[in-house]
Design a protein around this motif. Structure first.
Motif, mmCIF file in Angstrom:
data_model
loop_
_atom_site.group_PDB
_atom_site.id
_atom_site.type_symbol
_atom_site.label_atom_id
_atom_site.label_comp_id
_atom_site.label_asym_id
_atom_site.label_seq_id
_atom_site.Cartn_x
_atom_site.Cartn_y
_atom_site.Cartn_z
ATOM 1 N N ILE A 139 0.464 5.150 -8.607
ATOM 2 C CA ILE A 139 -0.379 4.812 -7.463
ATOM 3 C C ILE A 139 -1.747 4.398 -7.983
ATOM 4 C CG2 ILE A 139 -1.558 5.756 -5.448
ATOM 5 C CD1 ILE A 139 0.906 7.448 -4.981
ATOM 6 N N ARG A 164 0.856 -1.176 0.000
ATOM 7 C CA ARG A 164 0.000 0.000 0.000
ATOM 8 C C ARG A 164 0.891 1.225 0.000
ATOM 9 N NH1 ARG A 164 -2.938 -0.502 4.661
ATOM 10 N NH2 ARG A 164 -1.863 1.220 5.653
ATOM 11 N N LYS A 203 -6.217 0.869 -4.333
ATOM 12 C CA LYS A 203 -5.109 1.415 -3.557
ATOM 13 C C LYS A 203 -4.020 0.385 -3.244
ATOM 14 C CE LYS A 203 -7.026 5.518 -2.829
ATOM 15 N NZ LYS A 203 -6.518 6.667 -3.551
ATOM 16 N N HIS A 204 -4.038 -0.705 -3.931
ATOM 17 C CA HIS A 204 -3.038 -1.722 -3.633
ATOM 18 C C HIS A 204 -2.194 -2.050 -4.844
ATOM 19 C CE1 HIS A 204 -5.567 -2.866 -0.034
ATOM 20 N NE2 HIS A 204 -4.391 -2.522 0.438
ATOM 21 N N THR A 247 -5.631 3.885 -8.438
ATOM 22 C CA THR A 247 -6.759 4.719 -8.030
ATOM 23 C C THR A 247 -7.901 3.878 -7.487
ATOM 24 O OG1 THR A 247 -7.378 4.642 -10.342
ATOM 25 C CG2 THR A 247 -6.301 6.651 -9.567
#
Lengths: 127, 602
Positions: free
Chosen positions: B525, B483, B530-531, B527
């Motif tokens: 990153i 994360r 989130k992983h 969207t």
């Protein structure tokens, strides 16, 4: 030379078959006992022999290790095989696995109305 | 009898539940499923690449077994010397002045061109210039060591009145080219692959540098195996037929000139599995020479009329090596060394040598203890201790090791010499990779393991989270979920860039300062959930492949640490965010949920 060629062909046929078998099992059940090709009786008796695991692993690794096997997915298959072996050789993990298999087996026995397990595990024996 | 469980949940659905691609059985060509070795029929050669000696061992089709390959002087060992002489003699004999000479011929030039003759550089391969080992090494080397643009160590050679810089791997490449040409001449067929022995404690960077040397020398594929593993294979080849069908655990100990290798190998008939390995790189039998040398210098300083030149130090060093070897069998030896100020005669006893090297033997035993702990192996489970390498001739070391193990477990090679065992092992492995089948060579399989743990930097704790532990069998693969963590105090008003920066480290501690940075990777990153999913894949050749999956984008990076760490990050990486490990992707449902839907057959 014909003999050698045939032997190579037979070997690579065995390898391909083994790769397919293990990848299929990995996608379906991921059961280490099945991946290491234990005889079906092991699901009834639930007695896993260390030596049997080792021998099966040895035979299969000679067949599937990327150094020996030219199958494009040999590496992946060998990793699965290795994982299955280490899971079965690890006391804790084996216990968990056997627990699950026992539950599944007893469930089926109950459903089909089969009386009692053939061989019970040690803990049940005591009680 | 029951035949099967009621229909198990369809595979595809279960796969999707865990965010994993459903597995298909059809072979799909992907970057991770490449075959590392050469097509069948390619010829491999085994190279025992020691610090002081090079041995070539290859499969001999007529004899149907492996044999050492003689060099052009009909010797089975070649000293690791490379010289760059600029002598009129050589020019007249048709050789270009800039051509390096290798082996015994180069050794001959040592005293004439001490600044253009390099030896025992193997321990410098892949080292940073500011490594403490480099400073120690420089004290006893006649040539100068300098820094290159990647802050790695380089050898400076005075040649043709100019100074030239050679990386240690360039020198290894010169040596390996010589080895390949030699073997091609002797075996009369082209050789495209090699099995090279390296110390077990070599890092990925040192291995990559050695592979680069092999590539430069014309080998399309180089398999690096540790000295200890090679000696274990030689043990399997040497021992009489093994009747019992139980796994045998062997401790292989190799003491070379500048390395100690130690490994616990589980031998199950044909399969050799390295369960744990450890080593001490840059410390070995040559340190005994250095101690003797220091003893001589001290002794000579008592004689006031003596002045030592750098060439005298070299003579003393080679004299010390001779004395050390002789004292393995003799109790005392008288020896005379010619120095510039006249002959130096001395008598040396084994007792004195052992007093000088008392702590040397202690340090030799450290890796043994380490591998036993790491392999979770009780001393009583070790059935044999295989000693190999020149340094294992020390009687004292033998005593110390045998006193560690109850009963006499030390294995004495029956067919081969102790110092040739590593070469034999490499030769057998090369025959196996060539796909040779012969009645004299069993179809062995060596399953090697990782020498150092691989991990990534967890920015919340600023520690390294180990993903693949050391001694994991190769090939190995692991998947974790990450994360992105934005920094707690944003440095400037600019918002952090939409990338996550992942740093891959090699090392056994959790402190990033003591580990070695392999790669700095970036990924957008995600969207949606989130992983980020990160997989590390190490194949049998220790090629590290990292796969980053974020949202729908997948990115594959082949991590090679050579000649500098991978830096796959865009310009604004400093504003990128770190990551934290939130879960093990693969491991989560291993024995647990997986088994429920299992089929039961009868």
């Amino acid at each position: 030379d014909v003999d050698k060629y045939l032997r190579l062909e037979a070997n690579s046929f065995n390898q391909d078959q083994e790769v397919d078998r293990i990848l299929k099992l990995h996608a379906q059940t991921r059961n280490p006992l099945e991946i290491l090709d234990h005889p079906p009786s092991v699901f009834i008796t639930l007695q896993v022999d260390d030596r049997a695991v080792k021998v099966s692993y040895r035979k299969r690794s000679l067949l599937l290790h990327p150094d020996k096997c030219k199958h494009p997915r040999a590496q992946e298959t060998f990793e699965i095989l290795k994982k299955a072996e280490s899971e079965l050789m690890d006391e804790e993990k084996r216990k968990t696995l056997i627990g699950f298999v026992t539950d599944a087996r007893d469930g089926i026995f109950q459903k089909r109305g089969i009386k009692g397990p053939v061989v019970v595990t040690e803990e049940r024996w005591k009680t | 009898m029951p035949t099967a469980m009621p229909a198990p949940t369809p595979t595809a659905e279960r796969g999707d539940e865990r965010g994993r691609e459903p597995m298909t059985v059809s072979p799909e060509p992907s970057i991770r499923s490449r075959s590392p070795s050469l097509p069948p029929g390619s010829h491999y050669i085994g190279i025992d690449l020691g610090t002081t000696l090079l041995r070539l061992c290859a499969y001999h089709p007529d004899l149907q077994t492996v044999r050492f390959v003689p060099n052009e002087r009909d010797k089975r060992k070649t000293p690791c010397f490379v010289a760059f002489p600029d002598d009129i003699e050589l020019v007249e004999s048709g050789r270009k002045a800039c051509d390096p000479v290798v082996g015994e011929e180069a050794q001959r030039w040592l005293f004439k061109y001490p600044k253009a003759t390099v030896f025992s550089w193997a321990q410098l391969v892949g080292l940073k210039f500011d490594d403490e080992r480099v400073a120690f090494y420089q004290r006893y080397a006649p040539y100068r060591l300098v820094k290159d643009k990647y802050a790695r160590v380089c050898v400076e050679i005075e040649h043709d009145g100019r100074q030239k810089h050679y990386r240690p791997e360039d020198l290894t490449a010169i040596l390996l080219t010589y080895a390949r040409q030699n073997a091609e001449q002797a075996l009369r067929h082209p050789i495209t692959g090699s099995v090279i022995t390296v110390p077990a404690g070599y890092t990925l960077l040192q291995r990559d540098a050695t592979k680069e040397a092999a590539r430069q020398a014309g080998f399309q594929h180089a398999r690096l195996i540790s000295n200890a593993a090679a000696a274990a294979i030689a043990f399997g080849f040497d021992r009489p037929a093994h009747p019992t069908s139980v796994t045998e655990y062997v401790l292989s100990f190799n003491l070379g000139a500048a390395h100690i290798d130690c490994a616990v190998v589980g031998i199950d008939e044909e399969v050799f599995e390295v369960l744990a390995s450890a080593g001490d790189v840059g410390f070995g039998a040559a340190d005994v020479d250095v101690r003797l040398l220091m003893h001589f210098v001290q002794d000579l300083s008592k004689q006031s009329n003596r002045k030592l030149t750098s060439l005298d130090l070299l003579s003393l060093r080679f004299g010390a090596e001779k004395i050390k070897k002789a004292l393995s069998t003799a109790d005392s030896i008288s020896h005379t060394i010619q120095l510039s100020s006249g002959a130096y005669a001395m008598t040396m006893t084994r007792e004195l040598l052992e007093t000088l090297c008392a702590d040397f033997f202690d340090r030799c035993l450290v890796p043994i203890q380490q591998v036993l702990v790491e392999a979770k192996m009780d001393i009583t489970k070790i059935s044999k201790v295989v000693l190999s390498g020149g340094g294992s001739h020390f009687p004292k070391l033998r005593d110390r090791i045998s006193s560690l193990f109850p009963g006499n477990h030390i294995y004495d090679f029956a067919l081969i010499d102790k110092h040739k065992a590593v070469g034999y092992g490499a030769g057998i492995e090369s025959a196996l990779l060539s796909g040779m089948r012969s009645p004299n060579i069993t179809n062995y399989l060596l399953i090697d393991s990782l020498s150092f743990s691989l991990g990534i930097l967890d920015t919340t704790t600023n520690t390294i989270k180990t993903l693949l532990k050391r001694n994991t069998a190769l090939p190995a693969q692991t998947t974790v979920t990450l994360r992105p963590i934005p920094p707690t105090t944003p440095p400037t008003s600019t918002p952090p860039a939409p990338i996550a920066v992942i740093k891959l480290y090699e090392g056994d501690t959790t402190d990033p300062k003591t580990c070695h940075l392999l790669a700095t990777l970036s990924t957008p990153i995600p969207t949606q959930d989130k992983h980020i999913t990160l997989s590390i894949d190490v194949d049998v050749d220790r090629t590290v492949l990292v796969t980053l999956v974020s949202d729908e984008t997948e990115k594959n990076v082949r991590v090679t640490d050579y000649p500098m760490p991978v830096f796959d990050v865009s310009e604004d990486w400093e504003r990128g965010v770190g990551v934290t490990v939130v879960g093990a992707g693969e491991r989560k449902g291993q024995a647990g949920g997986e088994v429920e839907g299992m089929e039961i057959q009868d």
